[in-house]
Motif scaffolding. Sequence first.
Motif, PDB file in Angstrom:
ATOM      1  N   ILE A 189       5.566  -2.511  -1.958  1.00 54.90           N
ATOM      2  CA  ILE A 189       4.247  -2.162  -2.486  1.00 54.90           C
ATOM      3  C   ILE A 189       3.609  -1.232  -1.461  1.00 54.90           C
TER       4      ILE A 189
ATOM      5  N   ARG B 229      -5.822   0.768 -13.973  1.00 55.24           N
ATOM      6  CA  ARG B 229      -5.475   0.258 -12.652  1.00 55.24           C
ATOM      7  C   ARG B 229      -6.741  -0.208 -11.936  1.00 55.24           C
TER       8      ARG B 229
ATOM      9  N   ASN C 268      -6.888   0.873  -3.174  1.00 55.04           N
ATOM     10  CA  ASN C 268      -5.564   0.382  -2.810  1.00 55.04           C
ATOM     11  C   ASN C 268      -5.066  -0.631  -3.828  1.00 55.04           C
ATOM     12  N   HIS C 269      -3.754  -0.761  -3.909  1.00 52.14           N
ATOM     13  CA  HIS C 269      -3.150  -1.803  -4.738  1.00 52.14           C
ATOM     14  C   HIS C 269      -3.651  -3.164  -4.246  1.00 52.14           C
TER      15      HIS C 269
ATOM     16  N   GLU D 129       6.853  -3.210 -10.310  1.00 53.29           N
ATOM     17  CA  GLU D 129       5.694  -2.882 -11.141  1.00 53.29           C
ATOM     18  C   GLU D 129       5.444  -3.989 -12.162  1.00 53.29           C
TER      19      GLU D 129
ATOM     20  N   CYS E  18       3.944  -6.970 -10.099  1.00 54.32           N
ATOM     21  CA  CYS E  18       2.776  -6.851  -9.228  1.00 54.32           C
ATOM     22  C   CYS E  18       1.650  -5.976  -9.747  1.00 54.32           C
ATOM     23  N   ASP E  19       1.925  -5.095 -10.698  1.00 55.36           N
ATOM     24  CA  ASP E  19       0.857  -4.214 -11.151  1.00 55.36           C
ATOM     25  C   ASP E  19      -0.062  -4.918 -12.147  1.00 55.36           C
TER      26      ASP E  19
END
Length: 404
Positions: free
Chosen positions: A68, A119, A136-137, A169, A172-173
Motif C-alpha cells: 500500500i 476514494r 493518503n490511503h 485493491e 484494502c481500497d
Amino acid sequence: MTRLNDNSNATLDLTLSWQSPEGMHEERYLLRNANPWRDVYPSGFKEAIVGLCPGESVEFSYAPGEVIPDWDERLIVTLPRRDFTPPPVLGRKIAPKDGRFYPLGFFSGLPGVFPQNVRPARVIEDSDNRLVIDCNHPMAGRALRLRATVVDVRPKPGDTGGGLAHLMERLCDFGPGMQVGRRDGRPTLFGGDGTFARQDDSPDGFFYAAPRMINHVDMQASAHLGEIYAGHLAPSARVLDLMSSRDSHLPLDFPSQVVGLGLNGEEMAANPRLADHVVHDLNADPVLPFGQQEFDAVLISLSIEYLTNPEAVMAECARVLKPGGRLVIGFSDRYFPTKTIALWAELHEFERLGFVSQLIAGTRLFTGLTTHSVRNWWRPADDLHFPKLLASDPIFVAVGTRRE
C-alpha cells in the motif's frame, strides 16, 4: 487432490491483520475467482499459492509502503471551505467534521478529481474559511500480515481468459483503515446537531409492538457473526444479549447462558439461545435492569444504529460486566432506515465501525479494542434475496474488554 495452477481458478479466503494505536484489526475477504494467470498479486504471492490444495494456507508479512503506498506529506491538501460540495443525505445538509472521511468527489477544488470519485479523504482541520484534508490511503503507513487459504480449486473455463483481480485493491481500497483515529490521536467528531435524530421518532414500543420473525442478515452472515462472537467469549460465559430478538447469532452448540433484553417478548421467546428475557426500551431508559458485574459478556447485534443515547448504554454495559468481560457489537448494512439515527446514513460502513469503536473507547472503561470485517462471501442459494443479491451481507464487529 486438485492443486492450484495456472490452468485453474480458485476461491481464496483472505485475512488481513494489522495494528493501530487503538488496537488490533482483522479484515476477511473472499476472493471468489482467483486466477493466477491473470490476477495482480504482491511479489511472491502467486508462487506461494500455486501448488496448494483446498484447505492449505500461506502467510505473508509486508512492511509499511510495500503493498500500500506509504504515507506522503504531499497528499495533505488545503482547500477553501466553500469547495466542500456534498449532496444532501436524506434531506440533510452535510457539513465537514474533524476526523471524518468523505469521498474525494465532494471536494470540488481538487485538480483532476471528478464528482464521481469515491476514494476517501479525511478532514484533519476544519475552520471557518478552510479545510485541510489528508488524501493518503487510509491504510498508508501500516505494517500488514496477510493469510490466504485455498477454499476450492476448479478447472478454468475454456471459453474465457478469466477475471483480473488486483488482490490488495480488493482487500484494502474503499474501506479498511477508516475505522481508526487520526495520526495525532485526536478523536473523530461524530456528534453535532441532529446526529441522533430519527425519521420516525415515535416511541420504539409502537414500532416493535408486533413481532418480526425475520432474518435481519442472511444465514452466512449470521454464521460469521457467531464465529467471531465465539472467538471472544469463554465457554460457559453468562451473556447479556442486548436489543435481542429471535436470533442471538451464537453457535447453537456454544456452551453459554444467555439472557435477552429487547422490545418484543414474542421474538425473544422464539429465540432458542435465551435462558431468560426481559422487555425493556433502552431509548426510553438506558439504565439496565441488572446488578453490577453480573455478566461475562454483552452482545449488541445488528441494532447499535437505533440507540439515541449510545454513550449512556455503553456506560451501563461496562457497569454490568465483570472485570475482563467483553463488550461485542456487531452490525451489517441492513437496518430499518426510519428508526436509525441520522448519523448512520451519513457514514461509510467502515466509518460506522470507527464510530462504534469510539463509543466503546469513549467510556475509558474498556481496553484491548479489536475490530473485524467480513465481506464478499456468497449469499446462500435458499436466501430470500438470492439471486438478486449474490453477496452475503457484510459483517462488522467491534470488541472491547472491561478494565480490571
